[in-house]
Design a protein around this motif. Structure first.
Motif, PDB file in Angstrom:
ATOM      1  N   VAL A 166       0.877  -1.169   0.000  1.00 44.32           N
ATOM      2  CA  VAL A 166       0.000   0.000   0.000  1.00 44.32           C
ATOM      3  C   VAL A 166       0.913   1.218   0.000  1.00 44.32           C
ATOM      4  CG1 VAL A 166      -1.785   1.300   1.204  1.00 44.32           C
ATOM      5  CG2 VAL A 166      -1.831  -1.199   1.243  1.00 44.32           C
ATOM      6  N   ALA A 167       0.804   2.026  -1.032  1.00 45.44           N
ATOM      7  CA  ALA A 167       1.609   3.234  -1.161  1.00 45.44           C
ATOM      8  C   ALA A 167       0.738   4.440  -0.805  1.00 45.44           C
ATOM      9  CB  ALA A 167       2.135   3.344  -2.585  1.00 45.44           C
ATOM     10  N   MET A 168       1.309   5.623  -0.953  1.00 47.02           N
ATOM     11  CA  MET A 168       0.558   6.844  -0.677  1.00 47.02           C
ATOM     12  C   MET A 168       0.851   7.854  -1.770  1.00 47.02           C
ATOM     13  SD  MET A 168       0.693   9.412   2.606  1.00 47.02           S
ATOM     14  CE  MET A 168      -0.036   8.229   3.721  1.00 47.02           C
ATOM     15  N   GLU A 169      -0.197   8.509  -2.228  1.00 43.25           N
ATOM     16  CA  GLU A 169      -0.014   9.570  -3.211  1.00 43.25           C
ATOM     17  C   GLU A 169      -0.592  10.864  -2.671  1.00 43.25           C
ATOM     18  OE1 GLU A 169      -2.071   8.885  -6.893  1.00 43.25           O
ATOM     19  OE2 GLU A 169      -3.997   8.643  -5.925  1.00 43.25           O
ATOM     20  N   GLY A 170      -0.179  11.955  -3.277  1.00 43.58           N
ATOM     21  CA  GLY A 170      -0.710  13.249  -2.867  1.00 43.58           C
ATOM     22  C   GLY A 170       0.112  13.884  -1.773  1.00 43.58           C
ATOM     23  N   LYS A 171      -0.559  14.530  -0.848  1.00 40.44           N
ATOM     24  CA  LYS A 171       0.102  15.342   0.176  1.00 40.44           C
ATOM     25  C   LYS A 171       0.527  14.512   1.381  1.00 40.44           C
ATOM     26  CE  LYS A 171      -2.083  19.645  -1.130  1.00 40.44           C
ATOM     27  NZ  LYS A 171      -2.797  20.830  -0.701  1.00 40.44           N
ATOM     28  N   GLY A 172       1.471  13.607   1.148  1.00 43.56           N
ATOM     29  CA  GLY A 172       2.013  12.822   2.245  1.00 43.56           C
ATOM     30  C   GLY A 172       3.027  13.629   3.022  1.00 43.56           C
ATOM     31  N   PRO A 173       3.374  13.222   4.186  1.00 42.87           N
ATOM     32  CA  PRO A 173       3.000  11.950   4.791  1.00 42.87           C
ATOM     33  C   PRO A 173       1.723  11.997   5.626  1.00 42.87           C
ATOM     34  CG  PRO A 173       4.702  12.980   6.104  1.00 42.87           C
ATOM     35  CD  PRO A 173       4.447  13.886   4.925  1.00 42.87           C
ATOM     36  N   VAL A 174       1.073  13.151   5.742  1.00 39.21           N
ATOM     37  CA  VAL A 174      -0.089  13.249   6.631  1.00 39.21           C
ATOM     38  C   VAL A 174      -1.413  13.176   5.877  1.00 39.21           C
ATOM     39  CG1 VAL A 174      -1.249  14.691   8.345  1.00 39.21           C
ATOM     40  CG2 VAL A 174       1.247  14.590   8.297  1.00 39.21           C
ATOM     41  N   HIS A 175      -1.519  13.887   4.777  1.00 42.99           N
ATOM     42  CA  HIS A 175      -2.808  14.015   4.095  1.00 42.99           C
ATOM     43  C   HIS A 175      -2.862  13.265   2.769  1.00 42.99           C
ATOM     44  CE1 HIS A 175      -3.949  16.947   7.083  1.00 42.99           C
ATOM     45  NE2 HIS A 175      -2.826  17.600   6.855  1.00 42.99           N
ATOM     46  N   GLY A 176      -2.027  12.255   2.618  1.00 50.96           N
ATOM     47  CA  GLY A 176      -2.011  11.494   1.380  1.00 50.96           C
ATOM     48  C   GLY A 176      -3.150  10.495   1.297  1.00 50.96           C
ATOM     49  N   LYS A 177      -3.282   9.912   0.120  1.00 52.85           N
ATOM     50  CA  LYS A 177      -4.335   8.929  -0.144  1.00 52.85           C
ATOM     51  C   LYS A 177      -3.684   7.559  -0.351  1.00 52.85           C
ATOM     52  CE  LYS A 177      -7.386   7.732  -3.922  1.00 52.85           C
ATOM     53  NZ  LYS A 177      -7.736   8.086  -5.292  1.00 52.85           N
ATOM     54  N   PRO A 178      -4.136   6.532   0.377  1.00 51.34           N
ATOM     55  CA  PRO A 178      -3.574   5.188   0.185  1.00 51.34           C
ATOM     56  C   PRO A 178      -3.868   4.655  -1.219  1.00 51.34           C
ATOM     57  CG  PRO A 178      -4.902   5.302   2.187  1.00 51.34           C
ATOM     58  CD  PRO A 178      -5.139   6.569   1.432  1.00 51.34           C
ATOM     59  N   VAL A 179      -2.874   3.964  -1.773  1.00 47.40           N
ATOM     60  CA  VAL A 179      -2.999   3.369  -3.098  1.00 47.40           C
ATOM     61  C   VAL A 179      -2.516   1.925  -3.004  1.00 47.40           C
ATOM     62  CG1 VAL A 179      -2.215   3.453  -5.491  1.00 47.40           C
ATOM     63  CG2 VAL A 179      -2.543   5.580  -4.223  1.00 47.40           C
ATOM     64  N   LYS A 180      -3.394   0.982  -3.327  1.00 45.31           N
ATOM     65  CA  LYS A 180      -3.018  -0.430  -3.281  1.00 45.31           C
ATOM     66  C   LYS A 180      -2.176  -0.759  -4.513  1.00 45.31           C
ATOM     67  CE  LYS A 180      -5.041  -4.868  -2.225  1.00 45.31           C
ATOM     68  NZ  LYS A 180      -6.272  -5.591  -1.901  1.00 45.31           N
ATOM     69  N   MET A 181      -0.924  -1.181  -4.282  1.00 47.10           N
ATOM     70  CA  MET A 181      -0.010  -1.488  -5.381  1.00 47.10           C
ATOM     71  C   MET A 181       0.419  -2.958  -5.399  1.00 47.10           C
ATOM     72  SD  MET A 181       0.468   1.311  -7.147  1.00 47.10           S
ATOM     73  CE  MET A 181       1.960   1.002  -8.072  1.00 47.10           C
ATOM     74  N   ASN A 182       0.445  -3.608  -4.239  1.00 48.25           N
ATOM     75  CA  ASN A 182       0.870  -5.010  -4.137  1.00 48.25           C
ATOM     76  C   ASN A 182       2.220  -5.251  -4.814  1.00 48.25           C
ATOM     77  OD1 ASN A 182      -1.393  -5.836  -2.660  1.00 48.25           O
ATOM     78  ND2 ASN A 182      -2.596  -6.002  -4.533  1.00 48.25           N
ATOM     79  N   THR A 183       3.173  -4.388  -4.504  1.00 40.49           N
ATOM     80  CA  THR A 183       4.487  -4.449  -5.140  1.00 40.49           C
ATOM     81  C   THR A 183       5.590  -4.358  -4.092  1.00 40.49           C
ATOM     82  OG1 THR A 183       3.585  -3.342  -7.087  1.00 40.49           O
ATOM     83  CG2 THR A 183       5.962  -3.322  -6.862  1.00 40.49           C
ATOM     84  N   VAL A 184       6.647  -5.130  -4.287  1.00 40.79           N
ATOM     85  CA  VAL A 184       7.846  -5.032  -3.462  1.00 40.79           C
ATOM     86  C   VAL A 184       9.026  -4.826  -4.400  1.00 40.79           C
ATOM     87  CG1 VAL A 184       9.403  -6.237  -1.883  1.00 40.79           C
ATOM     88  CG2 VAL A 184       6.940  -6.503  -1.633  1.00 40.79           C
ATOM     89  N   ILE A 185       9.891  -3.881  -4.037  1.00 37.44           N
ATOM     90  CA  ILE A 185      11.103  -3.616  -4.808  1.00 37.44           C
ATOM     91  C   ILE A 185      12.274  -3.772  -3.849  1.00 37.44           C
ATOM     92  CG2 ILE A 185      12.410  -1.849  -6.065  1.00 37.44           C
ATOM     93  CD1 ILE A 185       9.595  -0.720  -6.890  1.00 37.44           C
ATOM     94  N   ALA A 186      13.275  -4.536  -4.258  1.00 33.49           N
ATOM     95  CA  ALA A 186      14.443  -4.751  -3.404  1.00 33.49           C
ATOM     96  C   ALA A 186      15.704  -4.693  -4.253  1.00 33.49           C
ATOM     97  CB  ALA A 186      14.348  -6.101  -2.704  1.00 33.49           C
ATOM     98  N   SER A 187      16.772  -4.160  -3.644  1.00 30.34           N
ATOM     99  CA  SER A 187      18.046  -4.073  -4.348  1.00 30.34           C
ATOM    100  C   SER A 187      19.172  -3.806  -3.360  1.00 30.34           C
ATOM    101  CB  SER A 187      18.008  -2.936  -5.379  1.00 30.34           C
ATOM    102  OG  SER A 187      19.243  -2.839  -6.069  1.00 30.34           O
TER     103      SER A 187
END
Length: 128
Positions: free
Chosen positions: A52-73
């Protein structure tokens, strides 16, 4: 994040600062501070939990976005570059990613992606 466009692996290293008064570092320019922390203490492994990511005015007023993604490196710049592209951002337009690439913290151009391709999971996040 409103000060840095994205909060990913490089930005999370900001948590390594031990002072309780981290606000003073915002004044110096968050992108520069993030770059300097990662240049001084580069992470050995970066894992970006994008279930679950966040878009918009984060970190307080953002909107959750379900992405179901993991990135590792083992390369924090590569991880942030891929994650920012998944979010619809150009990593060259995010100063701390660009500067970290230019100073050798990591590489954002020679990246091997194992698993889903960027375009198959990409979503253009709201910009602020």
């Amino acid at each position: 994040h409103m000060s840095t466009k994205v909060t990913l692996g490089l930005k999370n290293m900001f948590g390594m600062l031990t002072t309780k008064f981290k606000g003073k570092y915002h004044i110096r320019g968050m992108d520069k501070v993030i770059h300097d922390i990662n240049k001084t203490l580069p992470p050995q492994l970066t894992i970006i939990d994008g279930f679950v990511a966040m878009e918009g005015k984060g970190p307080v007023h953002g909107k959750p976005v379900k992405m179901n993604t993991v990135i590792a490196s083992v390369d924090p710049v590569a991880a942030d570059s891929v994650a920012s592209q998944v979010m619809g951002f150009n990593p060259n337009e995010i100063d701390h990613i660009k500067w970290s690439h230019e100073s050798g913290v990591g590489n954002m151009t020679e990246i091997e992606i194992i698993g889903e391709k960027i375009d198959s999971v990409k979503r253009n996040f709201q910009r602020i």
